[in-house]
Design a protein around this motif. Sequence first.
Motif, PDB file in Angstrom:
ATOM      1  N   LYS A  72      35.368  42.867  21.103  1.00 33.52           N
ATOM      2  CA  LYS A  72      36.166  43.384  22.218  1.00 33.52           C
ATOM      3  C   LYS A  72      35.455  44.556  22.898  1.00 33.52           C
ATOM      4  CE  LYS A  72      40.074  43.773  19.772  1.00 33.52           C
ATOM      5  NZ  LYS A  72      40.092  42.855  18.629  1.00 33.52           N
ATOM      6  N   ALA A  89      34.708  52.855  23.544  1.00 33.34           N
ATOM      7  CA  ALA A  89      33.999  52.339  24.725  1.00 33.34           C
ATOM      8  C   ALA A  89      34.378  53.157  25.954  1.00 33.34           C
ATOM      9  CB  ALA A  89      34.341  50.862  24.933  1.00 33.34           C
ATOM     10  N   GLU A  90      35.664  53.483  26.033  1.00 36.62           N
ATOM     11  CA  GLU A  90      36.135  54.303  27.146  1.00 36.62           C
ATOM     12  C   GLU A  90      35.407  55.651  27.165  1.00 36.62           C
ATOM     13  OE1 GLU A  90      40.697  53.747  28.643  1.00 36.62           O
ATOM     14  OE2 GLU A  90      40.321  55.318  27.203  1.00 36.62           O
ATOM     15  N   ARG A 113      31.445  44.876  30.737  1.00 37.09           N
ATOM     16  CA  ARG A 113      32.152  44.974  32.022  1.00 37.09           C
ATOM     17  C   ARG A 113      31.841  46.299  32.718  1.00 37.09           C
ATOM     18  NH1 ARG A 113      36.957  41.792  33.063  1.00 37.09           N
ATOM     19  NH2 ARG A 113      37.432  43.300  34.683  1.00 37.09           N
ATOM     20  N   ALA A 114      31.663  47.350  31.929  1.00 36.33           N
ATOM     21  CA  ALA A 114      31.425  48.669  32.507  1.00 36.33           C
ATOM     22  C   ALA A 114      29.941  48.889  32.824  1.00 36.33           C
ATOM     23  CB  ALA A 114      31.917  49.747  31.552  1.00 36.33           C
ATOM     24  N   VAL A 142      31.777  55.425  28.378  1.00 42.19           N
ATOM     25  CA  VAL A 142      31.673  55.324  29.831  1.00 42.19           C
ATOM     26  C   VAL A 142      31.970  56.686  30.470  1.00 42.19           C
ATOM     27  CG1 VAL A 142      32.601  54.194  31.889  1.00 42.19           C
ATOM     28  CG2 VAL A 142      32.198  52.874  29.791  1.00 42.19           C
ATOM     29  N   LEU A 152      37.599  49.933  21.382  1.00 45.47           N
ATOM     30  CA  LEU A 152      37.889  49.986  22.818  1.00 45.47           C
ATOM     31  C   LEU A 152      38.034  51.422  23.288  1.00 45.47           C
ATOM     32  CD1 LEU A 152      40.400  47.031  23.141  1.00 45.47           C
ATOM     33  CD2 LEU A 152      38.061  47.170  24.001  1.00 45.47           C
ATOM     34  N   HIS A 174      32.536  43.387  24.931  1.00 45.55           N
ATOM     35  CA  HIS A 174      32.998  42.820  26.188  1.00 45.55           C
ATOM     36  C   HIS A 174      33.327  43.934  27.187  1.00 45.55           C
ATOM     37  CE1 HIS A 174      35.201  40.132  28.865  1.00 45.55           C
ATOM     38  NE2 HIS A 174      36.184  41.021  28.847  1.00 45.55           N
ATOM     39  N   ALA A 175      34.038  44.954  26.700  1.00 38.95           N
ATOM     40  CA  ALA A 175      34.440  46.060  27.579  1.00 38.95           C
ATOM     41  C   ALA A 175      33.217  46.794  28.120  1.00 38.95           C
ATOM     42  CB  ALA A 175      35.350  47.025  26.825  1.00 38.95           C
ATOM     43  N   LEU A 176      32.265  47.095  27.228  1.00 36.95           N
ATOM     44  CA  LEU A 176      31.072  47.836  27.654  1.00 36.95           C
ATOM     45  C   LEU A 176      30.241  47.017  28.636  1.00 36.95           C
ATOM     46  CD1 LEU A 176      30.209  49.464  24.230  1.00 36.95           C
ATOM     47  CD2 LEU A 176      30.822  50.688  26.324  1.00 36.95           C
TER      48      LEU A 176
END
Lengths: 296, 278, 112
Positions: free
Chosen positions: C74, C55-56, C81-82, C59, C52, C77-79
């Motif tokens: 996870k 992923a931050e 969303r971004a 982005v 995660l 999913h995060a990526l």
Amino acid sequence: MKELVVLSGKGGTGKTSLTACFASLAQPAVLADCDVDAANLHLVLVPEAERRETFHAGREAHVRSEACRGCGRCAAACRFDAMSLDGPSDSAMVDPLACEGCGVCVFVCPADAIDFSERMAGSVMTSRTRCGAMAHARLNPGADNSGKLVSWVRQQARRLSEELGCPLVLIDGPPGLACPTMAALTGCSHALVVIEPTMSGLHDLDRILALTRHFEVPTSVCVNKWDIDAEKSAIIERRIRATGGHFAGRVRYDRGVTQAQMRARTAVEEGAASAGDIRSVWGAVAERLAIDTVDG
Amino acid sequence: MRIAVASGKGGTGKTSVAVNLAVIAGRTATLVDCDVEEPNAHIFLKGDVSSTDTVSMSVPAIEENRCTGCRACVEFCGFNALISFGGPPLFFPDLCHGCGGCRLVCPAGAIVEVARPLGEVRRIDAGRCTLVEGCLEVGVSSPVPVIKAAKAAADGDFVIYDAPPGTSCPLVATLRGADYVLLVTEPTPFGLSDLRLTVEVLRQMNMEFGVVINRSMRSESLIHDYCHHEAIEVLGEIPEDRRIAEAYAAGRLIVEALPGYRPLFRSILEACLERVTA
Amino acid sequence: MKIVFTMQGDGRDGLMDRRFGRAETFLVYNSETDERGLVANSAVDAAMGAGLKAAESIVALGAVALVTGECGVKALHALHRAGVKVYSTDSTTFADALEDLRQGNLREARPA
């Protein structure tokens, strides 16, 4: 490079003894002892450490007693009951075994009296053994095995496998289903679940298989000490085959495994009664992994 | 009185010792299965579930209309359960320890807390004694809140905790508050190595403890030598006996399948009681 | 457009790391200029949730796509969303992975 992780729902199913045997059959393999809470592979493989580093994981609170005013806000805010004011001094005290390293106490302290430093969790090593190179770790008492530590051990094992041109990393996985197991399992080429034919074993099997499915790791199952309960062994074998899983075979109950352990040798090296069974399980798993083995 | 039955390594017969002691202790005893990742005591102590409680933990929920995207919560969370791509953060409950810090640090009051189920505590009337069982949901990373809830649900005068394997947080959470710890080990190098680690933790916690040797072989003095050297008392020895392994495999109690072993378990229980009251 | 590849070590030898969150280095490739830069992955040391955290960073680097071996559920999913596309590759080198990406041979990973 392939990674095989050996798992068992609960501990004590013979997972480590079997992993050690596989190490002697699979040469060359790099070994990774990710069962850090009860690291035992070294007792059989007797590694000579070549590199050792201190391992930090997370943080922990330390109260500077001279700065603490004893207001108790930290104790009120801590949800892990790690802060108390009932010690001999007037200042707050941290129970390092209860502190989860969240930093809430540091935030609420009006006197800025709490330090938040990295937690020394143990040491991590890379070593040489008679069955190949090995990455392993030693935790300080009460310290947690963690995803980070398991990942570190796996990473060192991968590095060793690349340096040595070794096609297989053999991972002795942690028991249970929580974070360390997930870290040992994720991204592996294959998992082997070692299960005993007991009521507990049957119960654990479903849970561990749910986890390997969740992580989409192809999984084989073998039954250890099958003759303790032939009926349950048959149930396990049928259940695995019926669900399209791979049944890798059965290993008999053999006190020779313990006797070998006493001499810091594997059951295969000692030619114990179960050595043939173990070879055959290894052959079945190696075939799934599509690797060549010296002895398979 | 609370006695914890523990062992560094799994598979030493810890659960077996705990359930047999609970049955010997009788109807007023409560056994708490704190091995919430793999609770197995119910296999030996069957009965009707008299109550089931969900264990939950407070975790954050973001009120997106209030969130200013300042990242204070993201920076605070040491467990990386919150991440942000600029706007309101995304929350990943699997990583959350439930410390509540994100709500405290949020300057906009945009974080509220909601309950996240982590598992269950079941009360089972097993006839011969009461069983309280904690069971962690698959995929939840910290078993500690479920262990604490299971212990809190045991209200009898005589309580036995069946501890989880290992020497880390789940073991510590189980042992806290126990009057005495019974360490179950086996006379193998693996058993001894794990026993040593567990003893280190117990000494750090200032706990009173003694050892039971399971699968004992008269010829093997490995554990005796260690205990003698460390001045640790051996309270009993359960011999290596294939019939015990078979009874265990079948989910039967040793004291029922092999009544000849009743006096042995009674003497271990009495030794524990003596140490606590001494 | 910036595309991030996960690399072993400091990334100079061009070897891909199959892992995402615990890869040591990100290679940031600009598809318009053919420029490439190396960035250390600060998430490597995270006790948990490395994926995660990484992923931050992806982005924040302004990437529109990620090419890696394994991306956890996870982080995926995060990526997603971004709005970052995630491509799985079995290639061991950046050069091969880039070629596969250009040829459209890479499979896009999507959250279940």
